[in-house]
Design a protein around this motif. Sequence first.
Motif, PDB file in Angstrom:
ATOM      1  N   LEU A  39       0.818  -1.340   0.073  1.00  0.00           N
ATOM      2  CA  LEU A  39       0.111   0.194   0.050  1.00  0.00           C
ATOM      3  C   LEU A  39       0.934   1.186  -0.109  1.00  0.00           C
ATOM      4  N   LEU A  40       2.027   1.402   0.986  1.00  0.00           N
ATOM      5  CA  LEU A  40       2.720   2.591   0.892  1.00  0.00           C
ATOM      6  C   LEU A  40       3.604   2.542  -0.370  1.00  0.00           C
ATOM      7  N   GLN A  41       4.135   1.339  -0.900  1.00  0.00           N
ATOM      8  CA  GLN A  41       4.905   1.206  -1.891  1.00  0.00           C
ATOM      9  C   GLN A  41       3.913   1.849  -3.254  1.00  0.00           C
ATOM     10  N   PRO A  83       2.245   8.198   4.511  1.00  0.00           N
ATOM     11  CA  PRO A  83       2.322   8.009   6.204  1.00  0.00           C
ATOM     12  C   PRO A  83       2.131   9.465   6.794  1.00  0.00           C
ATOM     13  N   LEU A  84       1.403   9.543   7.948  1.00  0.00           N
ATOM     14  CA  LEU A  84       1.238  10.806   8.568  1.00  0.00           C
ATOM     15  C   LEU A  84       1.204  10.634  10.207  1.00  0.00           C
ATOM     16  N   ILE A 139      -4.074   8.144   3.213  1.00  0.00           N
ATOM     17  CA  ILE A 139      -3.169   8.721   4.245  1.00  0.00           C
ATOM     18  C   ILE A 139      -3.290   7.628   5.567  1.00  0.00           C
ATOM     19  N   MET A 140      -1.978   7.022   5.726  1.00  0.00           N
ATOM     20  CA  MET A 140      -1.818   6.236   6.766  1.00  0.00           C
ATOM     21  C   MET A 140      -1.415   6.923   8.100  1.00  0.00           C
ATOM     22  N   ILE A 169      -7.245   6.884   6.103  1.00  0.00           N
ATOM     23  CA  ILE A 169      -8.041   7.835   5.584  1.00  0.00           C
ATOM     24  C   ILE A 169      -7.995   7.755   3.953  1.00  0.00           C
ATOM     25  N   LEU A 170      -9.327   7.961   3.445  1.00  0.00           N
ATOM     26  CA  LEU A 170      -9.296   8.101   1.824  1.00  0.00           C
ATOM     27  C   LEU A 170      -9.883   9.350   1.655  1.00  0.00           C
TER      28      LEU A 170
END
Length: 397
Positions: free
Chosen positions: A146-148, A153-154, A349-350, A382-383
């Motif tokens: 997902l991050l890739q 990230p927050l 946003i993670m 969060i989307l």
Amino acid sequence: MESINEALERLLNERTKFVEEKVKPLSEIAATRSFTPEEETTSDECKTRLNAMDSTISLLRDEISMQSKMPQTTSRAQDNGISEQLRSLLVERNSTKQTIDLKTDLARAFKRALTTDPSQTGAGSELVPTTFAQSLITPLRQMSGLLQAGAQPLSTSTGEEILWPRVKSYGEAEKNIKPGATIGGTDMSFDQVSSKTSKYGQIVMTPRELIEDSAIDIEGFVGQAIGQNVGLGIDSDALDALLPGDGKDNAITLTVTGGAITPTFDEIIDLESSVIAPYRVGAAFLVSPGAVKALRKIKDTTGRYLWQSSLQAGWPAVLDGYPVIEDPFLPNPGAGQATILFGSFNRVIMRVVNSLALERSDQFAFDKDSIAWRGILRAGVILTDSNALAAFVGKTA
């Protein structure tokens, strides 16, 4: 005997030579005409060979990276960073709580994972010999993506619910206004998207002898493993929150339902087109492992495969011009299952609250003379824009 670095260098050279001699000529042919059956077979063989080489290169690089983090001596005086902090916490007992900052390493925590056997048989006695090689064999695990794919990230200092203002409509200007007429148009409108967090954690039991006598950096490994396992748990829940479904605040609402459980070329185009043009810039596919096989077999109207293996080691394959990233937490193909996501993942946003808190307890397993090591982190997803992502859903029965 050939070292890992030498093996990696040799394999990279072999790959470069293979691309120059075999792949590029086929690419030049594909740019001008369709492949003959013989060329099609050669192309498939090249893709298989490249995938095998890339897999080996990735494993070697992971091993080199892992070994670079291992101490090269048993001397305690050379410990530093997290290793020194954890040793102080576990052995010298001069602290009761230690916080390890994951803000800069969060993406790595989601993308990589190491594991240890939690059973009694492999609980650590094998790591305390009289003579011991100063490295630890760690099985590779499937990595999350997902991050890739671009999720951001927050870190926030508190974990309470946050309401994020969001533009719902920009309004519309009036056209062809006559001289002296009242200027009209419609107002902008706004709404809110909610961000909530959940708690994630893991407890690892370590015999005191393992910490005191081990020839390797066990405490650094334990801290890293807890952080990575917590990160993978967060990624799993984040994808579950994003998948289409009623009653979920951050669920994807744009969907394409296939005529079967795996998509056709036309349905891939429909999936891409369901995301508005601005979000197709820098977009990517996030795919379940079970859907990769089906996607690799998709052909265009001329019979050419849409899947293109990367010509550079470490880069993702490409489907219809967009990178393809695999994530083990997406469901495998099945009726009603969302197996492929497409769009701009930078609108995801993670959120994490502060950092991973690592704590130790001598009392929890006092009768076993073991140390309990606990890691806790709060996080959520969060989307921010429902127009940014779409999902392919297999045909329901």
